[in-house]
Design a protein around this motif. Structure first.
Motif, PDB file in Angstrom:
ATOM      1  N   ALA A 294       0.829  -1.204   0.000  1.00 24.44           N
ATOM      2  CA  ALA A 294       0.000   0.000   0.000  1.00 24.44           C
ATOM      3  C   ALA A 294       0.866   1.258   0.000  1.00 24.44           C
ATOM      4  O   ALA A 294       1.955   1.296   0.575  1.00 24.44           O
ATOM      5  N   VAL A 295       0.369   2.281  -0.670  1.00 25.94           N
ATOM      6  CA  VAL A 295       1.057   3.566  -0.710  1.00 25.94           C
ATOM      7  C   VAL A 295       0.076   4.670  -0.338  1.00 25.94           C
ATOM      8  O   VAL A 295      -1.144   4.476  -0.384  1.00 25.94           O
ATOM      9  N   THR A 296       0.629   5.812   0.007  1.00 29.68           N
ATOM     10  CA  THR A 296      -0.189   6.964   0.371  1.00 29.68           C
ATOM     11  C   THR A 296      -0.238   7.948  -0.789  1.00 29.68           C
ATOM     12  O   THR A 296       0.799   8.306  -1.355  1.00 29.68           O
ATOM     13  N   LEU A 297      -1.440   8.382  -1.130  1.00 27.70           N
ATOM     14  CA  LEU A 297      -1.640   9.408  -2.134  1.00 27.70           C
ATOM     15  C   LEU A 297      -1.860  10.738  -1.431  1.00 27.70           C
ATOM     16  O   LEU A 297      -2.678  10.833  -0.511  1.00 27.70           O
ATOM     17  N   SER A 298      -1.121  11.761  -1.868  1.00 28.83           N
ATOM     18  CA  SER A 298      -1.274  13.110  -1.311  1.00 28.83           C
ATOM     19  C   SER A 298      -2.179  13.906  -2.238  1.00 28.83           C
ATOM     20  O   SER A 298      -1.844  14.133  -3.398  1.00 28.83           O
ATOM     21  N   LEU A 299      -3.316  14.335  -1.710  1.00 21.48           N
ATOM     22  CA  LEU A 299      -4.349  14.968  -2.530  1.00 21.48           C
ATOM     23  C   LEU A 299      -4.576  16.414  -2.094  1.00 21.48           C
ATOM     24  O   LEU A 299      -4.067  16.852  -1.057  1.00 21.48           O
ATOM     25  N   PRO A 300      -5.333  17.187  -2.889  1.00 23.62           N
ATOM     26  CA  PRO A 300      -5.609  18.578  -2.509  1.00 23.62           C
ATOM     27  C   PRO A 300      -6.307  18.687  -1.159  1.00 23.62           C
ATOM     28  O   PRO A 300      -6.908  17.730  -0.664  1.00 23.62           O
ATOM     29  N   ASN A 301      -6.210  19.865  -0.573  1.00 23.03           N
ATOM     30  CA  ASN A 301      -6.816  20.190   0.725  1.00 23.03           C
ATOM     31  C   ASN A 301      -6.254  19.348   1.869  1.00 23.03           C
ATOM     32  O   ASN A 301      -6.909  19.151   2.892  1.00 23.03           O
ATOM     33  N   GLY A 302      -5.027  18.850   1.694  1.00 16.78           N
ATOM     34  CA  GLY A 302      -4.386  18.088   2.745  1.00 16.78           C
ATOM     35  C   GLY A 302      -4.901  16.677   2.909  1.00 16.78           C
ATOM     36  O   GLY A 302      -4.490  15.959   3.822  1.00 16.78           O
ATOM     37  N   GLU A 303      -5.785  16.238   2.027  1.00 20.61           N
ATOM     38  CA  GLU A 303      -6.351  14.885   2.131  1.00 20.61           C
ATOM     39  C   GLU A 303      -5.317  13.845   1.713  1.00 20.61           C
ATOM     40  O   GLU A 303      -4.512  14.068   0.812  1.00 20.61           O
ATOM     41  N   ILE A 304      -5.341  12.703   2.379  1.00 23.51           N
ATOM     42  CA  ILE A 304      -4.492  11.577   1.988  1.00 23.51           C
ATOM     43  C   ILE A 304      -5.381  10.350   1.804  1.00 23.51           C
ATOM     44  O   ILE A 304      -6.457  10.244   2.387  1.00 23.51           O
ATOM     45  N   ARG A 305      -4.903   9.442   0.961  1.00 23.47           N
ATOM     46  CA  ARG A 305      -5.657   8.217   0.721  1.00 23.47           C
ATOM     47  C   ARG A 305      -4.674   7.076   0.567  1.00 23.47           C
ATOM     48  O   ARG A 305      -3.655   7.208  -0.117  1.00 23.47           O
ATOM     49  N   THR A 306      -4.963   5.956   1.197  1.00 21.45           N
ATOM     50  CA  THR A 306      -4.110   4.775   1.099  1.00 21.45           C
ATOM     51  C   THR A 306      -4.666   3.834   0.034  1.00 21.45           C
ATOM     52  O   THR A 306      -5.857   3.524   0.036  1.00 21.45           O
ATOM     53  N   VAL A 307      -3.799   3.397  -0.861  1.00 23.02           N
ATOM     54  CA  VAL A 307      -4.208   2.543  -1.981  1.00 23.02           C
ATOM     55  C   VAL A 307      -3.227   1.385  -2.101  1.00 23.02           C
ATOM     56  O   VAL A 307      -2.013   1.569  -1.982  1.00 23.02           O
ATOM     57  N   SER A 308      -3.749   0.190  -2.318  1.00 25.77           N
ATOM     58  CA  SER A 308      -2.883  -0.968  -2.511  1.00 25.77           C
ATOM     59  C   SER A 308      -3.054  -1.593  -3.890  1.00 25.77           C
ATOM     60  O   SER A 308      -2.119  -2.173  -4.434  1.00 25.77           O
ATOM     61  N   HIS A 309      -4.258  -1.498  -4.472  1.00 18.91           N
ATOM     62  CA  HIS A 309      -4.525  -2.133  -5.762  1.00 18.91           C
ATOM     63  C   HIS A 309      -5.323  -1.200  -6.669  1.00 18.91           C
ATOM     64  O   HIS A 309      -6.031  -0.304  -6.195  1.00 18.91           O
ATOM     65  N   ILE A 310      -5.197  -1.452  -7.976  1.00 21.77           N
ATOM     66  CA  ILE A 310      -5.920  -0.668  -8.980  1.00 21.77           C
ATOM     67  C   ILE A 310      -6.651  -1.616  -9.912  1.00 21.77           C
ATOM     68  O   ILE A 310      -6.104  -2.619 -10.357  1.00 21.77           O
ATOM     69  N   ARG A 311      -7.903  -1.281 -10.192  1.00 28.43           N
ATOM     70  CA  ARG A 311      -8.696  -2.015 -11.175  1.00 28.43           C
ATOM     71  C   ARG A 311      -9.043  -1.067 -12.308  1.00 28.43           C
ATOM     72  O   ARG A 311      -9.305   0.112 -12.084  1.00 28.43           O
ATOM     73  N   ILE A 312      -9.049  -1.574 -13.540  1.00 24.52           N
ATOM     74  CA  ILE A 312      -9.475  -0.758 -14.647  1.00 24.52           C
ATOM     75  C   ILE A 312     -10.963  -0.970 -14.880  1.00 24.52           C
ATOM     76  O   ILE A 312     -11.472  -2.089 -14.761  1.00 24.52           O
ATOM     77  N   VAL A 313     -11.658   0.094 -15.160  1.00 28.83           N
ATOM     78  CA  VAL A 313     -13.099   0.031 -15.365  1.00 28.83           C
ATOM     79  C   VAL A 313     -13.419  -0.552 -16.722  1.00 28.83           C
ATOM     80  O   VAL A 313     -14.353  -1.334 -16.901  1.00 28.83           O
ATOM     81  N   GLY A 314     -12.650  -0.204 -17.716  1.00 27.89           N
ATOM     82  CA  GLY A 314     -12.897  -0.664 -19.074  1.00 27.89           C
ATOM     83  C   GLY A 314     -12.546   0.431 -20.027  1.00 27.89           C
ATOM     84  O   GLY A 314     -12.315   1.592 -19.646  1.00 27.89           O
ATOM     85  N   GLU A 315     -12.469   0.112 -21.284  1.00 25.28           N
ATOM     86  CA  GLU A 315     -12.082   1.082 -22.292  1.00 25.28           C
ATOM     87  C   GLU A 315     -13.138   2.157 -22.405  1.00 25.28           C
ATOM     88  O   GLU A 315     -14.329   1.867 -22.499  1.00 25.28           O
ATOM     89  N   LYS A 316     -12.690   3.408 -22.385  1.00 22.94           N
ATOM     90  CA  LYS A 316     -13.629   4.524 -22.416  1.00 22.94           C
ATOM     91  C   LYS A 316     -13.737   5.081 -23.844  1.00 22.94           C
ATOM     92  O   LYS A 316     -12.798   5.077 -24.578  1.00 22.94           O
TER      93      LYS A 316
END
Length: 316
Positions: A294-316
């Motif tokens: 897992a890694v930490t994402l640094s987002l606007p307004n001081g928000e952070i989010r922890t993410v370990s996996h990514i799924r693709i939704v499908g071709e857009k």
């Protein structure tokens, strides 16, 4: 000469887009090649290059710099592999080539080659600049600082050495600043937030490679580390990528106030891009409780989010 220097071949984006449109229209009608001469002579009216001033003989002068842009651009980007070339001339690679995918085609043609970014002076200054700004958390939405194109030389000088050991100039100078930011908009590593201000945001650039990253349709999700590794296989400018590591080493040697992100914390530019792709419905960001990656994402307004996996939704 540097592709981002406004006097160098390949730097004139209007000519690049103009030629691409000509070739795309041609291939939809036939697969014939166009000669360099026909592109230059049939699509650049002579009046375009006439100056308002006259020479000593009373004839209107010819503007030399604009007149050479079209042939220079055609030669440069053909050599970079953007268009198909043969003894017969040049043409678009596919009937699917169009205005909407020119950015992805340029990116792929650039990163289809290997570069020595510490000594190169053609495409390399563009790659050095991209890596530099992707590493600067300050100039992202989360960093809350925007910049003008005219600021890029001073920013560059602040964070990387002026010269390499072989005397190659590494920084962005005044004649490169505008083209560098224009390429930022075209290729998708920057966005414009007002008339003359920019922010680093590589969302559109990463979107080009989503289907390359998720090649196995049986994969329900991949770890975020795998995602970044695959992304850097195609375009090694993001966190941990080969070119990015080299630029960050230069930045550390400059002894500026820049510091690398802590372990398991993504840069703010990559964090923002992944989060934006999630909001736009291209990918899902997951956190599995038992994951060690897992890694930490640094987002606007001081928000952070922890993410370990990514799924693709499908071709857009």
């Amino acid at each position: 000469m540097s592709v981002i220097n406004n006097a160098s071949p390949g730097s004139h984006i209007p000519s690049l887009i103009f030629i691409d449109r000509i070739l795309n229209r041609k291939i939809t009608k036939s697969s014939d090649f166009m000669t360099f001469e026909s592109i230059n002579n049939q699509n650049a009216p002579g009046s375009l290059f006439i100056d308002e001033n006259k020479d000593e003989k009373g004839s209107f002068k010819i503007k030399g710099n604009p007149k050479k842009k079209l042939p220079e651009t055609l030669k440069f980007w053909t050599e970079q592999g953007l268009w198909d070339i043969s003894d017969e001339g040049v043409k678009a690679f596919s009937a699917l080539s169009n205005n909407s995918n020119i950015s992805s085609r340029i990116v792929r043609s650039i990163f289809n080659k290997k570069y020595d970014i510490q000594t190169g002076s053609s495409i390399e200054p563009l790659i050095r600049g991209i890596c530099l700004f992707l590493a600067l958390d300050k100039y992202t939405f989360a960093g809350e600082n925007f910049f003008k194109s005219t600021d890029t030389p001073s920013i560059s000088a602040r964070y990387i050495p002026d010269r390499a050991e072989d005397d190659t100039r590494l920084t962005i100078n005044d004649s490169e600043s505008l083209t560098f930011t224009e390429y930022g908009l075209l290729l998708g590593y920057m966005e414009k937030v007002s008339k003359d201000k920019y922010v680093v945001d590589p969302t559109r650039l990463i979107k080009v490679f989503l289907m390359d990253i998720f090649t196995d349709v049986s994969e329900e999700s991949i770890s975020i580390q795998t995602f970044i590794e695959r992304l850097n296989c195609h375009i090694p400018i993001f966190d941990g990528g080969k070119y990015r590591v080299e630029i960050e080493a230069m930045m550390q040697s400059k002894k500026s106030n820049w510091q690398p992100n802590p372990p398991h914390t993504l840069s703010k530019s990559l964090s923002h891009a992944l989060y934006r792709l999630n909001l736009e419905g291209f990918i899902y960001l997951d956190r599995l409780s038992d994951s060690l990656d897992a890694v930490t994402l640094s987002l606007p307004n001081g928000e952070i989010r922890t993410v370990s996996h990514i799924r693709i939704v499908g071709e857009k």
